[in-house]
Design a protein around this motif. Structure first.
Motif, PDB file in Angstrom:
ATOM      1  N   ALA A  94      43.283  29.558  46.562  1.00  0.00           N
ATOM      2  CA  ALA A  94      43.524  30.416  47.730  1.00  0.00           C
ATOM      3  C   ALA A  94      42.310  31.290  47.989  1.00  0.00           C
ATOM      4  N   ARG A  95      42.356  32.000  49.122  1.00  0.00           N
ATOM      5  CA  ARG A  95      41.318  32.992  49.440  1.00  0.00           C
ATOM      6  C   ARG A  95      42.017  34.267  49.894  1.00  0.00           C
ATOM      7  N   TRP A  96      41.355  35.397  49.620  1.00  0.00           N
ATOM      8  CA  TRP A  96      41.904  36.692  49.986  1.00  0.00           C
ATOM      9  C   TRP A  96      40.768  37.692  50.139  1.00  0.00           C
ATOM     10  N   THR A  97      41.094  38.819  50.738  1.00  0.00           N
ATOM     11  CA  THR A  97      40.121  39.889  50.920  1.00  0.00           C
ATOM     12  C   THR A  97      40.343  40.927  49.834  1.00  0.00           C
ATOM     13  N   ALA A  98      39.282  41.231  49.099  1.00  0.00           N
ATOM     14  CA  ALA A  98      39.349  42.204  48.006  1.00  0.00           C
ATOM     15  C   ALA A  98      39.391  43.619  48.567  1.00  0.00           C
ATOM     16  N   PRO A  99      39.795  44.595  47.753  1.00  0.00           N
ATOM     17  CA  PRO A  99      39.825  45.984  48.216  1.00  0.00           C
ATOM     18  C   PRO A  99      38.456  46.500  48.675  1.00  0.00           C
ATOM     19  N   ASP A 100      37.375  45.939  48.127  1.00  0.00           N
ATOM     20  CA  ASP A 100      36.037  46.381  48.539  1.00  0.00           C
ATOM     21  C   ASP A 100      35.586  45.713  49.833  1.00  0.00           C
ATOM     22  N   GLY A 101      36.442  44.856  50.425  1.00  0.00           N
ATOM     23  CA  GLY A 101      36.141  44.220  51.701  1.00  0.00           C
ATOM     24  C   GLY A 101      35.570  42.819  51.586  1.00  0.00           C
ATOM     25  N   GLY A 102      35.169  42.402  50.402  1.00  0.00           N
ATOM     26  CA  GLY A 102      34.610  41.070  50.212  1.00  0.00           C
ATOM     27  C   GLY A 102      35.696  40.011  50.109  1.00  0.00           C
ATOM     28  N   GLU A 103      35.338  38.794  50.539  1.00  0.00           N
ATOM     29  CA  GLU A 103      36.297  37.699  50.439  1.00  0.00           C
ATOM     30  C   GLU A 103      36.183  37.050  49.064  1.00  0.00           C
ATOM     31  N   ARG A 104      37.329  36.745  48.481  1.00  0.00           N
ATOM     32  CA  ARG A 104      37.375  36.130  47.157  1.00  0.00           C
ATOM     33  C   ARG A 104      38.166  34.832  47.243  1.00  0.00           C
ATOM     34  N   THR A 105      37.888  33.944  46.290  1.00  0.00           N
ATOM     35  CA  THR A 105      38.658  32.703  46.163  1.00  0.00           C
ATOM     36  C   THR A 105      39.020  32.518  44.705  1.00  0.00           C
ATOM     37  N   GLY A 106      40.077  31.778  44.479  1.00  0.00           N
ATOM     38  CA  GLY A 106      40.485  31.501  43.118  1.00  0.00           C
ATOM     39  C   GLY A 106      41.881  30.919  43.076  1.00  0.00           C
ATOM     40  N   SER A 107      42.374  30.757  41.882  1.00  0.00           N
ATOM     41  CA  SER A 107      43.704  30.201  41.658  1.00  0.00           C
ATOM     42  C   SER A 107      44.713  31.352  41.608  1.00  0.00           C
ATOM     43  N   VAL A 108      45.791  31.208  42.380  1.00  0.00           N
ATOM     44  CA  VAL A 108      46.809  32.263  42.457  1.00  0.00           C
ATOM     45  C   VAL A 108      48.189  31.672  42.204  1.00  0.00           C
ATOM     46  N   PRO A 109      49.140  32.492  41.772  1.00  0.00           N
ATOM     47  CA  PRO A 109      50.516  32.003  41.625  1.00  0.00           C
ATOM     48  C   PRO A 109      51.082  31.605  42.977  1.00  0.00           C
ATOM     49  N   ALA A 110      51.780  30.478  43.012  1.00  0.00           N
ATOM     50  CA  ALA A 110      52.375  29.990  44.261  1.00  0.00           C
ATOM     51  C   ALA A 110      53.672  29.257  43.949  1.00  0.00           C
TER      52      ALA A 110
END
Length: 160
Positions: free
Chosen positions: A62-78
């Protein structure tokens, strides 16, 4: 005597449960300050195989926006079988790395109550086992006394 011990254990169990509850509330406050809830979008379909485990044990990219504003990717629970583009709620630390959800007030209550009940059950169980062991030893002692008495009486009867 045993009933008194079991009843006397109640205040100790309540006190210990309260301490566990207070500690878990401190953990909750610390976790709340260190974690953030964000929404992640799955970039691929989550596994659907039976070997993937329970629905909450499945992980997907998945991808998400971190609290610092940067975009992150990685494996998340789903959820098992979730499709690409599905939004899931995740918890991240200040750097945006996926972390476990923070302890909740309800979780702290459950942990405190469980600890108190477990302590009380431990004391009650130990008292029950002690009582059972005492009764067994007492029964064996009485049986040995009866055996000695029957032996003595049988000798007296044999002489008559």
């Amino acid at each position: 005597m045993i009933v008194v011990l079991v009843i006397a254990a109640v205040p100790a169990a309540v006190s210990w449960g309260g301490d566990v509850y207070a500690g878990r509330l401190d953990d909750a406050a610390r976790d709340a300050a260190a974690t953030h809830r964000v929404t992640a979008e799955l970039t691929a379909k989550a596994p659907v195989s039976a070997t993937a485990g329970h629905a909450h044990d499945v992980r997907a990219p998945a991808r998400w926006t971190a609290p610092d504003g940067g975009e992150r990717t990685g494996s998340v629970p789903a959820y098992r079988g979730a499709t690409r583009g599905t939004e899931v709620t995740i918890w991240v630390d200040h750097s945006g790395a996926v972390t476990t959800p923070p302890v909740t007030r309800t979780g702290a209550i459950v942990d405190g109550a469980s600890a108190g009940v477990a302590l009380w059950l431990l004391v009650a169980g130990a008292c029950g086992l002690g009582y059972g062991a005492f009764r067994t030893l007492l029964t064996r002692s009485r049986q040995a006394w009866w055996d000695r008495e029957w032996e003595r009486v049988s000798q007296d009867w044999a002489r008559q």
